[in-house]
Write an enzyme that holds these catalytic residues in place. Structure first.
Site, PDB file in Angstrom:
ATOM      1  N   HIS A  99      86.793 -27.852 -14.998  1.00  0.00           N
ATOM      2  CA  HIS A  99      87.120 -29.208 -15.445  1.00  0.00           C
ATOM      3  C   HIS A  99      86.346 -29.555 -16.718  1.00  0.00           C
ATOM      4  CE1 HIS A  99      87.951 -33.626 -14.015  1.00  0.00           C
ATOM      5  NE2 HIS A  99      88.682 -33.274 -15.046  1.00  0.00           N
ATOM      6  N   ASP A 132      81.732 -30.709 -14.082  1.00  0.00           N
ATOM      7  CA  ASP A 132      82.052 -29.802 -12.974  1.00  0.00           C
ATOM      8  C   ASP A 132      82.924 -28.619 -13.436  1.00  0.00           C
ATOM      9  OD1 ASP A 132      84.135 -31.916 -13.226  1.00  0.00           O
ATOM     10  OD2 ASP A 132      85.049 -30.977 -11.478  1.00  0.00           O
ATOM     11  N   HIS A 150      87.190 -27.338  -9.934  1.00  0.00           N
ATOM     12  CA  HIS A 150      86.377 -28.557  -9.914  1.00  0.00           C
ATOM     13  C   HIS A 150      85.286 -28.435  -8.854  1.00  0.00           C
ATOM     14  CE1 HIS A 150      89.552 -31.210 -11.846  1.00  0.00           C
ATOM     15  NE2 HIS A 150      90.341 -30.275 -11.337  1.00  0.00           N
ATOM     16  N   GLU A 164      89.362 -28.085  -5.829  1.00  0.00           N
ATOM     17  CA  GLU A 164      88.031 -28.670  -5.698  1.00  0.00           C
ATOM     18  C   GLU A 164      87.191 -27.829  -4.756  1.00  0.00           C
ATOM     19  OE1 GLU A 164      86.851 -31.462  -7.134  1.00  0.00           O
ATOM     20  OE2 GLU A 164      88.615 -32.671  -7.688  1.00  0.00           O
TER      21      GLU A 164
HETATM   22 ZN   LIG Z   1      86.689 -32.330 -11.666  1.00  0.00          ZN
END
Ligand SMILES: [Zn+2]
Length: 193
Positions: free
Chosen positions: A162, A172, A44, A126
């Site tokens: 994602h 993303d 992400h 992330e």
């Molecule tokens: Zn995401």
């Protein structure tokens, strides 16, 4: 802790937690379904406010402590209950929020290879970033090390973005994410939905 001890700690995992990195436990997690193996890593990108880096807003989002008065965007997302297992900041710092043994709430409504609810069987990473700005070398270096460590403990067979598993809702990690930089030994392939 000596330098060598610190390096060794980064290569160990206990109950799904990596040693010697910053740990900010998120309440936004629960148990994986019984017998569900971790087979996917979802990449992400996030920045709060969007396209602004630094500060502690991402940590606050993942711990339900975002201050809605700081930015209009925060008021819109304050009721979200989300998390990821890991965040890699612009300077390469790695932060863990959820044990890899637990289900973090990062993917939302999603489908990969015909399988719904990707949170059940994935680890979410992330990167602090956005669609329009290239990621930092330090972030790729840290990501590669992290994926190798995860693979030593979980039967991860593939990576996905994602946007690959929720294409109608998400963009993303975005067009600036250089997937080809992950084409190194020990890193599983990207398999889109
Ligand atoms: Zn995401």
């Amino acid at each position: 802790m000596s330098k060598l001890d610190a390096a060794n700690a980064m290569t160990t995992m206990t109950k799904g937690w990596i040693g010697a990195i910053r740990r900010i436990p998120s309440p936004n997690c629960d148990d994986r379904p019984e017998g569900q193996a971790v087979s996917l890593i979802v990449i992400h990108a996030i920045s709060l406010p969007p396209a602004q880096f630094g500060g502690d807003s991402i940590e606050r989002l993942f711990t339900n402590t975002l201050d809605p008065g700081v930015h209009p965007y925060f008021a819109a997302i304050r009721s979200l209950r989300v998390s990821a297992h890991f965040l890699i900041r612009r300077d390469g710092e790695l932060i863990q929020f959820v044990s890899c043994d637990k289900r973090a709430w990062h993917a939302g409504i999603s489908c990969w290879q015909g399988r719904q609810r990707c949170n059940d069987f994935s680890i979410g990473i992330e990167l602090e970033g956005c669609d329009d700005i290239p990621f930092e070398d330090k972030q790729y270096d840290r990501l590669i090390g992290l994926i190798k460590l995860i693979r030593a403990h979980y039967p991860v067979a593939a990576l996905a973005g994602h946007a690959d598993i929720a294409p109608e809702r998400k963009t993303d990690p975005g067009p600036c994410f250089a997937w080809q930089r992950l084409a190194v030994e020990g890193i599983p392939p990207r398999i889109t939905a």
